[in-house]
Motif scaffolding. Structure first.
Motif, PDB file in Angstrom:
ATOM      1  N   ARG A 186      12.462  32.771 -21.701  1.00 50.00           N
ATOM      2  CA  ARG A 186      11.972  31.440 -22.098  1.00 50.00           C
ATOM      3  C   ARG A 186      11.405  31.452 -23.510  1.00 50.00           C
ATOM      4  O   ARG A 186      10.579  32.293 -23.852  1.00 50.00           O
TER       5      ARG A 186
ATOM      6  N   ASP B 263       1.682  28.500 -20.088  1.00 51.36           N
ATOM      7  CA  ASP B 263       2.417  28.125 -21.298  1.00 51.36           C
ATOM      8  C   ASP B 263       1.500  27.565 -22.382  1.00 51.36           C
ATOM      9  O   ASP B 263       1.669  27.865 -23.572  1.00 51.36           O
TER      10      ASP B 263
ATOM     11  N   ALA C  47      16.287  28.495 -23.182  1.00 51.16           N
ATOM     12  CA  ALA C  47      16.612  29.838 -22.702  1.00 51.16           C
ATOM     13  C   ALA C  47      17.236  30.582 -23.873  1.00 51.16           C
ATOM     14  O   ALA C  47      18.008  30.000 -24.654  1.00 51.16           O
TER      15      ALA C  47
ATOM     16  N   GLU D 158      11.568  23.599 -24.536  1.00 51.64           N
ATOM     17  CA  GLU D 158      11.826  24.912 -23.958  1.00 51.64           C
ATOM     18  C   GLU D 158      13.311  25.207 -24.001  1.00 51.64           C
ATOM     19  O   GLU D 158      14.138  24.344 -23.709  1.00 51.64           O
TER      20      GLU D 158
ATOM     21  N   GLU E 239      17.915  34.437 -19.756  1.00 54.64           N
ATOM     22  CA  GLU E 239      16.992  33.455 -19.178  1.00 54.64           C
ATOM     23  C   GLU E 239      15.602  33.494 -19.813  1.00 54.64           C
ATOM     24  O   GLU E 239      14.744  32.675 -19.477  1.00 54.64           O
TER      25      GLU E 239
ATOM     26  N   LYS F  82       8.026  35.710 -21.940  1.00 55.30           N
ATOM     27  CA  LYS F  82       8.291  34.470 -22.679  1.00 55.30           C
ATOM     28  C   LYS F  82       7.687  34.564 -24.072  1.00 55.30           C
ATOM     29  O   LYS F  82       6.866  35.435 -24.358  1.00 55.30           O
TER      30      LYS F  82
END
Length: 132
Positions: A102, A3, A116, A114, A100, A72
């Motif tokens: 990210r 991340d 969803a 963060e 879902e 993501k």
């Protein structure tokens, strides 16, 4: 990619933003399902409605290379204010990403917020909604 590295990629591309009107730089980095990363920054136009958002530039780059599955997204502004993708960008993401998916938003010294995608855009318009 972890991340932090994805967020760094979003921060780094901000310097390429063309924002003579708002002076609000945004960078985005999207990771594909197979681990490739594409970046984008906002590009303004004098009439604003023709402006391109960082998230849509990043996803367009990935799409043109044939990617259709994503892991993501990281978004960062020069303000480090935890900016989230706008409604238009959320809808574009929803075309290719599930609920879902990210979304990492840079909050500067406060870390990362963060979300969803399904929380950012509940009951989105989808292929199934259209009966396709």
């Amino acid at each position: 990619m972890d991340d932090d590295a994805l967020l760094d990629a979003a921060r780094d591309v901000q310097t390429e933003a063309y924002v003579p009107y708002s002076e609000y730089q945004v960078g985005a980095a999207i990771e594909t399902a197979d681990g490739e990363v594409y970046v984008g920054c906002n590009l303004e136009n004098a009439n604003y409605s023709n402006s391109l958002h960082a998230e849509e530039v990043a996803i367009a780059e990935a799409l043109k290379d044939g990617h259709r599955s994503f892991a993501k997204l990281a978004v960062s502004s020069g303000e480090r204010d935890a900016v989230t993708p706008c409604g238009m960008c959320r809808q574009t993401l929803a075309e290719f990403c599930d609920e879902e998916f990210r979304v990492l938003c840079d909050a500067g010294a406060d870390g990362v917020r963060e979300h969803a995608l399904g929380d950012l855009l509940p009951e989105t318009i989808t292929r199934e909604t259209l009966g396709k």
